[in-house]
Scaffold this motif. Structure first.
Motif, PDB file in Angstrom:
ATOM      1  N   LYS A 137      38.326  62.232  46.402  1.00 61.93           N
ATOM      2  CA  LYS A 137      37.848  62.018  45.026  1.00 61.93           C
ATOM      3  C   LYS A 137      37.605  60.522  44.792  1.00 61.93           C
ATOM      4  O   LYS A 137      38.316  59.875  44.030  1.00 61.93           O
ATOM      5  CB  LYS A 137      38.853  62.568  44.017  1.00 61.93           C
ATOM      6  CG  LYS A 137      39.086  64.066  44.139  1.00 61.93           C
ATOM      7  CD  LYS A 137      39.980  64.580  43.039  1.00 61.93           C
ATOM      8  CE  LYS A 137      40.280  66.071  43.229  1.00 61.93           C
ATOM      9  NZ  LYS A 137      39.061  66.887  43.202  1.00 61.93           N
ATOM     10  N   PRO A 138      36.574  59.965  45.430  1.00 60.64           N
ATOM     11  CA  PRO A 138      36.348  58.525  45.304  1.00 60.64           C
ATOM     12  C   PRO A 138      35.847  58.089  43.933  1.00 60.64           C
ATOM     13  O   PRO A 138      35.879  56.904  43.602  1.00 60.64           O
ATOM     14  CB  PRO A 138      35.292  58.250  46.376  1.00 60.64           C
ATOM     15  CG  PRO A 138      34.543  59.542  46.495  1.00 60.64           C
ATOM     16  CD  PRO A 138      35.570  60.608  46.291  1.00 60.64           C
ATOM     17  N   TRP A 139      35.387  59.055  43.144  1.00 58.75           N
ATOM     18  CA  TRP A 139      34.809  58.725  41.834  1.00 58.75           C
ATOM     19  C   TRP A 139      35.713  59.139  40.678  1.00 58.75           C
ATOM     20  O   TRP A 139      35.288  59.144  39.528  1.00 58.75           O
ATOM     21  CB  TRP A 139      33.459  59.419  41.684  1.00 58.75           C
ATOM     22  CG  TRP A 139      32.558  59.224  42.853  1.00 58.75           C
ATOM     23  CD1 TRP A 139      32.248  60.149  43.812  1.00 58.75           C
ATOM     24  CD2 TRP A 139      31.858  58.029  43.224  1.00 58.75           C
ATOM     25  NE1 TRP A 139      31.405  59.612  44.747  1.00 58.75           N
ATOM     26  CE2 TRP A 139      31.144  58.308  44.406  1.00 58.75           C
ATOM     27  CE3 TRP A 139      31.767  56.757  42.660  1.00 58.75           C
ATOM     28  CZ2 TRP A 139      30.357  57.362  45.041  1.00 58.75           C
ATOM     29  CZ3 TRP A 139      30.973  55.812  43.293  1.00 58.75           C
ATOM     30  CH2 TRP A 139      30.281  56.108  44.462  1.00 58.75           C
ATOM     31  N   GLY A 140      36.960  59.477  40.953  1.00 61.64           N
ATOM     32  CA  GLY A 140      37.812  60.013  39.905  1.00 61.64           C
ATOM     33  C   GLY A 140      37.539  61.499  39.747  1.00 61.64           C
ATOM     34  O   GLY A 140      36.957  62.148  40.619  1.00 61.64           O
ATOM     35  N   CYS A 141      37.906  62.073  38.616  1.00 60.77           N
ATOM     36  CA  CYS A 141      37.685  63.495  38.408  1.00 60.77           C
ATOM     37  C   CYS A 141      37.613  63.800  36.914  1.00 60.77           C
ATOM     38  O   CYS A 141      37.983  62.980  36.071  1.00 60.77           O
ATOM     39  CB  CYS A 141      38.791  64.329  39.075  1.00 60.77           C
ATOM     40  SG  CYS A 141      40.438  64.040  38.411  1.00 60.77           S
ATOM     41  N   GLY A 142      37.141  64.986  36.610  1.00 59.12           N
ATOM     42  CA  GLY A 142      37.076  65.432  35.215  1.00 59.12           C
ATOM     43  C   GLY A 142      35.957  64.771  34.429  1.00 59.12           C
ATOM     44  O   GLY A 142      35.003  64.213  34.989  1.00 59.12           O
ATOM     45  N   ALA A 143      36.096  64.817  33.116  1.00 56.43           N
ATOM     46  CA  ALA A 143      35.051  64.303  32.230  1.00 56.43           C
ATOM     47  C   ALA A 143      34.814  62.808  32.392  1.00 56.43           C
ATOM     48  O   ALA A 143      33.729  62.306  32.095  1.00 56.43           O
ATOM     49  CB  ALA A 143      35.413  64.617  30.777  1.00 56.43           C
ATOM     50  N   ALA A 144      35.819  62.080  32.860  1.00 53.58           N
ATOM     51  CA  ALA A 144      35.705  60.626  32.995  1.00 53.58           C
ATOM     52  C   ALA A 144      35.263  60.201  34.394  1.00 53.58           C
ATOM     53  O   ALA A 144      35.326  59.024  34.740  1.00 53.58           O
ATOM     54  CB  ALA A 144      37.036  59.961  32.656  1.00 53.58           C
ATOM     55  N   MET A 145      34.795  61.155  35.209  1.00 49.27           N
ATOM     56  CA  MET A 145      34.316  60.806  36.543  1.00 49.27           C
ATOM     57  C   MET A 145      33.193  59.770  36.438  1.00 49.27           C
ATOM     58  O   MET A 145      32.394  59.798  35.499  1.00 49.27           O
ATOM     59  CB  MET A 145      33.806  62.063  37.258  1.00 49.27           C
ATOM     60  CG  MET A 145      33.395  61.837  38.699  1.00 49.27           C
ATOM     61  SD  MET A 145      32.740  63.346  39.482  1.00 49.27           S
ATOM     62  CE  MET A 145      34.209  64.382  39.455  1.00 49.27           C
ATOM     63  N   CYS A 146      33.126  58.861  37.393  1.00 45.73           N
ATOM     64  CA  CYS A 146      32.149  57.772  37.372  1.00 45.73           C
ATOM     65  C   CYS A 146      30.745  58.287  37.091  1.00 45.73           C
ATOM     66  O   CYS A 146      30.225  59.136  37.826  1.00 45.73           O
ATOM     67  CB  CYS A 146      32.178  57.029  38.698  1.00 45.73           C
ATOM     68  SG  CYS A 146      30.947  55.720  38.826  1.00 45.73           S
ATOM     69  N   LYS A 147      30.124  57.776  36.036  1.00 44.78           N
ATOM     70  CA  LYS A 147      28.780  58.225  35.656  1.00 44.78           C
ATOM     71  C   LYS A 147      27.712  57.666  36.584  1.00 44.78           C
ATOM     72  O   LYS A 147      26.614  58.206  36.671  1.00 44.78           O
ATOM     73  CB  LYS A 147      28.485  57.803  34.209  1.00 44.78           C
ATOM     74  CG  LYS A 147      29.471  58.358  33.189  1.00 44.78           C
ATOM     75  CD  LYS A 147      29.469  59.881  33.159  1.00 44.78           C
ATOM     76  CE  LYS A 147      30.350  60.431  32.044  1.00 44.78           C
ATOM     77  NZ  LYS A 147      31.793  60.171  32.257  1.00 44.78           N
ATOM     78  N   GLY A 148      28.020  56.568  37.272  1.00 47.49           N
ATOM     79  CA  GLY A 148      27.022  55.957  38.144  1.00 47.49           C
ATOM     80  C   GLY A 148      27.171  56.320  39.603  1.00 47.49           C
ATOM     81  O   GLY A 148      26.609  55.659  40.474  1.00 47.49           O
TER      82      GLY A 148
END
Length: 245
Positions: free
Chosen positions: A178-189
């Motif tokens: 999960k390099p971009w985090g997870c859930g609704a706050a996952m990296c938008k870019g």
């Protein structure tokens, strides 16, 4: 304005369309600059370091990306164009190497705001989370967990290559990563950032040979911290243009 990139000009069109103030435009541009310098560049550094220092990998990647890279017929060759969609879609080894770089050189975390008091029972432990505080989940904890990844401290180029159950074709898949985090706050870019690494990585691999100045690759340790890690020291290398003709 002739020396201003198309990306900046097109972004300004969006700002005008949405009626952003100059302060909002500055905030928007600052986020982009921060993302490019704080994460993309260090990850690209480690990706190239792993690719060039891993025996046999560079040739395999060059063979994989060659159909989607157009070089000039002069010497030394110049990059004329690339099929970025195909590089992202049809180069599983390259994508797998990028994922493996994420695993080793990135320490992502998800931060959540506690909106109401809650008690979490964790075996013999009990955690009382108070309203108004924040909880950080460090995804990096599993990235070097030997129960999740065998030989977790070793760069394994094909670690994230998995066969399709029907066609048998290999593709790169994140799995537990999960390099971009997870859930609704996952990296938008995340999509833009990954394609940026694919494009820059493919360009460097296609045009340049890189070898350690000392004759032996010795990759430095990493500075710990949240996000893409920085090397504790520089690597001295010799960079030369590839001669293809």
């Amino acid at each position: 304005m002739s020396d201003v990139s198309n990306a900046a000009l097109e972004r300004n069109k969006v700002y005008n369309r949405e009626n952003w103030s100059f302060r909002q435009r500055g905030e928007g541009d600052l986020v982009i600059l921060w993302g490019q310098n704080a994460n993309t560049q260090p990850i690209l550094f480690w990706f190239l370091a792993y690719v060039y220092s891993t025996a046999g990998l560079l040739d395999g990647l060059r063979s994989e990306i060659t159909p989607y890279i157009r070089l000039s017929q002069i010497s030394p060759s110049e990059l004329q164009s690339m099929d970025l969609a195909a590089l992202s879609r049809d180069c599983p080894l390259m994508k797998a190497c990028i994922f493996e770089t994420y695993r080793l050189a990135n320490e992502p975390a998800s931060v959540r705001y506690v909106a109401r008091p809650i008690t979490i029972n964790d075996g013999a432990y009990k955690h009382e989370l108070k309203r108004g505080t924040f909880v950080t989940a460090a995804h990096s904890l599993i990235q070097r967990d030997p129960s999740v990844y065998a030989n977790p401290d070793t760069f394994v180029p094909n670690r994230f290559l998995m066969p399709d159950p029907e066609s048998g074709r290999l593709s790169a898949r994140y799995g537990a990563l999960k390099p971009w985090g997870c859930g609704a706050a996952m990296c938008k870019g995340r999509t833009f950032a990954e394609k940026e690494i694919v494009a820059l990585g493919a360009a460097v691999i296609s045009l340049w040979d890189i070898r350690p100045a000392s004759g032996t690759w010795d990759l430095p340790a990493m500075v710990p911290g949240m996000g893409a890690k920085k090397p504790v020291e520089d690597i001295r290398v010799v960079i030369t243009r590839r001669i293809l003709l």
